[in-house]
Design an enzyme around this catalytic site. Structure first.
Site, mmCIF file in Angstrom:
data_model
loop_
_atom_site.group_PDB
_atom_site.id
_atom_site.type_symbol
_atom_site.label_atom_id
_atom_site.label_comp_id
_atom_site.label_asym_id
_atom_site.label_seq_id
_atom_site.Cartn_x
_atom_site.Cartn_y
_atom_site.Cartn_z
ATOM 1 N N PRO A 175 -64.539 -1.413 45.214
ATOM 2 C CA PRO A 175 -65.044 -0.407 44.282
ATOM 3 C C PRO A 175 -64.268 -0.316 42.971
ATOM 4 O O PRO A 175 -63.040 -0.409 42.957
ATOM 5 C CB PRO A 175 -64.932 0.904 45.068
ATOM 6 N N ASN A 176 -65.022 -0.178 41.920
ATOM 7 C CA ASN A 176 -64.529 0.057 40.556
ATOM 8 C C ASN A 176 -63.940 -1.175 39.876
ATOM 9 O O ASN A 176 -63.599 -1.119 38.698
ATOM 10 C CB ASN A 176 -63.497 1.209 40.530
ATOM 11 N N ARG A 199 -61.975 0.968 32.699
ATOM 12 C CA ARG A 199 -61.358 2.088 33.414
ATOM 13 C C ARG A 199 -59.824 2.001 33.354
ATOM 14 O O ARG A 199 -59.264 0.913 33.613
ATOM 15 C CB ARG A 199 -61.812 1.979 34.879
ATOM 16 N N TYR A 251 -54.775 -0.962 34.531
ATOM 17 C CA TYR A 251 -55.435 -2.198 34.965
ATOM 18 C C TYR A 251 -55.587 -3.248 33.861
ATOM 19 O O TYR A 251 -56.078 -4.341 34.122
ATOM 20 C CB TYR A 251 -56.817 -1.867 35.558
ATOM 21 N N ASN A 278 -59.507 -7.583 47.173
ATOM 22 C CA ASN A 278 -58.957 -6.353 46.600
ATOM 23 C C ASN A 278 -59.912 -5.245 47.037
ATOM 24 O O ASN A 278 -60.980 -5.075 46.442
ATOM 25 C CB ASN A 278 -58.893 -6.450 45.066
ATOM 26 N N ALA A 289 -59.875 1.319 46.331
ATOM 27 C CA ALA A 289 -59.323 2.496 47.016
ATOM 28 C C ALA A 289 -59.628 2.500 48.518
ATOM 29 O O ALA A 289 -58.990 3.243 49.276
ATOM 30 C CB ALA A 289 -59.864 3.772 46.363
ATOM 31 N N HIS A 341 -56.758 2.198 51.234
ATOM 32 C CA HIS A 341 -55.898 3.256 51.769
ATOM 33 C C HIS A 341 -56.494 3.998 52.958
ATOM 34 O O HIS A 341 -55.806 4.801 53.575
ATOM 35 C CB HIS A 341 -55.536 4.225 50.636
ATOM 36 N N ASP A 365 -60.947 -3.770 60.298
ATOM 37 C CA ASP A 365 -61.513 -4.411 61.493
ATOM 38 C C ASP A 365 -62.347 -5.641 61.121
ATOM 39 O O ASP A 365 -62.288 -6.664 61.806
ATOM 40 C CB ASP A 365 -62.380 -3.417 62.277
ATOM 41 N N GLU A 420 -54.461 -9.937 50.493
ATOM 42 C CA GLU A 420 -54.870 -8.699 49.812
ATOM 43 C C GLU A 420 -54.175 -8.644 48.446
ATOM 44 O O GLU A 420 -52.975 -8.903 48.347
ATOM 45 C CB GLU A 420 -54.462 -7.490 50.656
ATOM 46 N N HIS A 443 -53.660 -6.442 44.730
ATOM 47 C CA HIS A 443 -53.836 -5.251 43.888
ATOM 48 C C HIS A 443 -53.292 -5.568 42.512
ATOM 49 O O HIS A 443 -52.198 -6.142 42.393
ATOM 50 C CB HIS A 443 -53.093 -4.049 44.482
ATOM 51 N N ARG A 469 -47.149 4.271 42.286
ATOM 52 C CA ARG A 469 -48.160 5.202 41.756
ATOM 53 C C ARG A 469 -48.260 6.413 42.697
ATOM 54 O O ARG A 469 -47.286 6.800 43.319
ATOM 55 C CB ARG A 469 -49.493 4.461 41.604
ATOM 56 N N ARG A 496 -51.513 5.788 47.437
ATOM 57 C CA ARG A 496 -51.746 4.352 47.185
ATOM 58 C C ARG A 496 -50.703 3.457 47.849
ATOM 59 O O ARG A 496 -50.852 2.242 47.908
ATOM 60 C CB ARG A 496 -51.740 4.068 45.688
#
Ligand code: S3P
Length: 336
Positions: free
Chosen positions: A195-196, A203, A208, A261, A264, A267, A274, A285, A287, A294, A298
């Site tokens: 997401p995002n 954003r 970012y 990635n 959110a 978290h 799973d 993974e 980020h 932060r 997070r």
């Protein structure tokens, strides 16, 4: 695609891994011992009992000769698992090479003992002093195996290789080192952004950066080209869609790794954790920001434990580092 011919000592995993590889590549699987049993109408142990090793070897060489003769350029490729002693007849070595790309599963005597040490149906290990016999046979055969192998794989010693996960690992690594043979290809990295991340450059640019999602895709594609790999970039704002994509990845025969990635969802999405667990490829993974410096929420990732590595705080380069790691892992495993 050429045939794939698996050789190696008894108990090295030729049959288990061979079946999984054939399934992944959607091509037929043939076990030469099973073919011989069908032809003779009796188990291998019975052939040995009635005709001795010499009789068995004659049958084995005859079958191999026919398989090579019947190999047609147009027929679909197959995976062949061979008997552990097939290399002991000198004339079989060029025949095995003609049959296809020969992959040796190198395995230690200890592992062989663990796997077949108590198997009473093994004629070559009949009688007492089994461990000594395994060591002697292996010493004798190793140069013969090496004389005919195009690819040598030693990671079949991995204990897990009897599980689907371990078998898949073998297949992936086999494919990675077969790339230079122009054979079967498993060279894809799936890059999932959650997401995002489609709002990159829009954003919170202080966190970012100003580069857009499209720029990220371009960088990933450039890196894939440099690594000789393919990359599929995919993004979704929806948890269920990410899970669907990961489940699809389970069936993707060409996949060697996933870079994810989860945004959110990192978290709190145990569902993505799973789903990641069921995909048996190298997973990293990523980020963009330093999630440890932060907000407190997070600093916890519930998805990272399902991955092999977590990279954070390296900006967009983190994705490229993740791809390098996946490429290197496949290449290292193939060399071991
Ligand atoms: C043999 C191995 C067996 C089978 C026969 C002889 C050997 O095959 O061909 O018992 O000489 O090592 P697997 O390696 O598939 O067990």
């Amino acid at each position: 695609m050429d045939n794939i011919v698996l050789i190696g000592f008894m108990g090295s995993g030729k049959t288990g891994v061979g079946r999984e590889l054939a399934r992944l590549l959607s091509i037929p699987f043939y076990d030469m011992d099973e073919m011989l049993e069908q032809e003779a109408g009796m188990p291998v142990s019975e052939i040995f009992r009635l005709e001795g090793e010499e009789g068995f070897r004659k049958r084995e060489s005859s079958l191999l000769t026919r398989l090579v003769r019947d190999k047609s350029g147009n027929a679909s490729a197959a995976v062949y698992s061979t008997g552990g002693g097939i290399v002991t007849r000198k004339e079989n070595i060029p025949l095995l090479k003609k049959l296809g790309t020969v992959v040796l599963f190198k395995v230690s005597p200890g592992t062989v003992m663990e796997r077949v040490g108590n198997d009473a149906s093994r004629p070559m290990l009949a009688g007492s002093g089994r461990e000594k016999r395994v060591r002697e046979l292996m010493q004798l055969r190793t140069p013969m195996y090496l004389a005919c192998a195009d690819i040598v794989l030693a990671w079949t010693d991995i204990q897990k290789r009897r599980t689907r996960c371990g078998q898949r690992l073998c297949c992936r690594n086999m494919a990675a080192c077969n790339r230079q043979h122009g054979g079967f290809h498993m060279n894809k990295i799936l890059v999932i952004n959650g997401p995002n991340l489609n709002f990159l450059g829009i954003r919170e640019t202080k966190v970012y950066g100003t580069e857009s999602y499209n720029t990220l895709i371009q960088k990933i594609q450039k890196k894939a080209g440099e690594l000789g790999l393919e990359a599929e970039c995919w993004q979704s704002n929806h948890e269920g869609a990410i899970i669907d994509k990961l489940q699809e990845a389970y069936y993707d025969k060409s996949l060697i790794g996933v870079v994810i990635n989860p945004g959110a969802y990192t978290h709190y999405s145990y569902a993505i954790h799973d789903a990641l667990k069921s995909v048996f490829v190298t997973k990293v993974e990523v980020h963009i920001s330093d999630i440890q410096s932060r907000e407190a929420f997070r600093s916890i990732s519930v998805t990272a434990p399902a991955c092999d590595l977590q990279i954070y705080g390296h900006g967009l380069d983190g994705y490229l580092e993740a791809m390098e790691y996946i490429g290197k892992t496949a290449a290292d495993a193939a060399r071991k």
